[in-house]
Every structure is written in C-alpha cells, then in structure tokens.
Design an enzyme around this catalytic site. Sequence first.
Site, mmCIF file in Angstrom:
data_model
loop_
_atom_site.group_PDB
_atom_site.id
_atom_site.type_symbol
_atom_site.label_atom_id
_atom_site.label_comp_id
_atom_site.label_asym_id
_atom_site.label_seq_id
_atom_site.Cartn_x
_atom_site.Cartn_y
_atom_site.Cartn_z
ATOM 1 N N ILE A 82 53.206 -113.216 -5.275
ATOM 2 C CA ILE A 82 53.503 -112.955 -3.863
ATOM 3 C C ILE A 82 54.963 -112.551 -3.685
ATOM 4 O O ILE A 82 55.882 -113.306 -4.011
ATOM 5 C CB ILE A 82 53.174 -114.189 -2.982
ATOM 6 N N LYS A 83 55.119 -111.350 -3.140
ATOM 7 C CA LYS A 83 56.462 -110.815 -2.948
ATOM 8 C C LYS A 83 56.926 -111.189 -1.550
ATOM 9 O O LYS A 83 56.267 -110.855 -0.542
ATOM 10 C CB LYS A 83 56.381 -109.291 -3.096
ATOM 11 N N VAL A 84 58.043 -111.890 -1.494
ATOM 12 C CA VAL A 84 58.511 -112.473 -0.234
ATOM 13 C C VAL A 84 59.950 -112.005 0.016
ATOM 14 O O VAL A 84 60.789 -112.083 -0.889
ATOM 15 C CB VAL A 84 58.490 -114.024 -0.341
#
Length: 215
Positions: A82-84
Amino acid sequence: MKIFIDSGDVGEIREAQAMGAIDGVTTNPSLLAKAGKPTNEVIAEICEIVDGPISAEVIATDTDGILREGRELVKIHPNVVIKVPLIAEGIKAVKTFTDEGIKTNATLCFSAPQALLAAKAGATYVSPFVGRLDDIGVDGMELIEQIVTIYDNYDFETEVLTASVRNTTHFIRAALMGSHVATVPFKVIKQLLEHPLTDKGLAQFLEDAKKIPKS
Ligand code: E4P
C-alpha cells in the site's frame, strides 16, 4: 539493487518481465489513469505477470479513508504493497498497516526527516522522488545518500526505493549509494542496456561472420 518497473502499462510490464529485469512494480494514480481501466483490475493483472511487491496507491488523504482503501487493495493479491503519501494522516495509517502486517510504501518523500518518520512508523519502503527534486534545482541523489546513511546509522529495516528515476545516471548513482531498490520507467530500463560499442561490436561480428567458410 532490486529493480522495480514504474508503470501502469501491462504491455511494457510484461516485456520487462520477459527480460528478467524486474523484481517488482510501482504504480501511482497518474500512471493508472493512462491504463484506462479500474485500478483493481490493472493491479490484479500486474500481479499475474510479476511475482514480487506491487505498489498500489491510496487516493484518500484521511487516516480512516487510507486504511479503508488499503485494506481493500490488499485483498487483490498478497503481493500488494500500500502506497501512502508522506503526510501526517498517512504516517498514522502506515503505523496501523505495519501493526496489521500490511506492507507499505511511504511515497512523495522529499526530505530526510520525512524518511526518518516513515521508518519509525515501520514503512516497508520509502520512496524519495529524485527527478522531481532535480526539477526544482536540488540534487535529488543527495537525498538518497542522506537517507541511506541515516537508515544505516540506526539499523532501520525500511528499504530505500529510489523513485522518479529519469535517466541511467540516477540509476547508477542509486546503486553506488546502496539504495535497496530503484523504480524505473520502461524507457530507462531499455536505456540501461544500450551502449554504442555493443552495437558497433555486434555489427562487426556479423560482418566478419559472413567471411567464415561454411562446413
Ligand atoms: C514512484 O513510485 C512514482 O510512481 C514515480 O517514480 C514518480 O515519477 P515521476 O516524477 O517521473 O512522475
């Protein structure tokens, strides 16, 4: 250094995979907008092509929304990371994802303190954008050097993922500096292989081969 392809184009991802060049994939909303399909469909397709970490970015900017989106994205495939975005609400989500065993990529990193906080929150990867720093007249690669040094100093496990790579020099400098990963557009992956002396040498060999008597 691991090589990820920075792309939402399944055709080029397939081609890079066939070259044996890539260990993973990063995407972002701008790249996926070009794919013209829903994000979950493209990410699922990419996961079928590459057996490695596949970064998919959340759109929400509040912690609850980021957590909700991230928990949906990881259902697509166990390899999804998950790219946050590296904002206050994002870093809280990174901490929660870490506690839940969900891998994260803290993105849009432009400073060493941001990278330090990402590591403290337990991010799997931090993505410093070197090309975008170069664009504003700052040497983006200096940031990679700083982050690698800081992470080494304190034995952080977060991997430095050099992003916004625009040329082979970025790539080579990242490797020399000990960046764990570089995410590279397909165009640059192909440039990594190019050398005029290879082309010249091959042309000469093919020419000379014609002079070899047939058996
Ligand atoms: C990283 O994960 C981003 O997708 C990407 O490297 C951004 O690159 P750009 O600055 O060339 O858009």
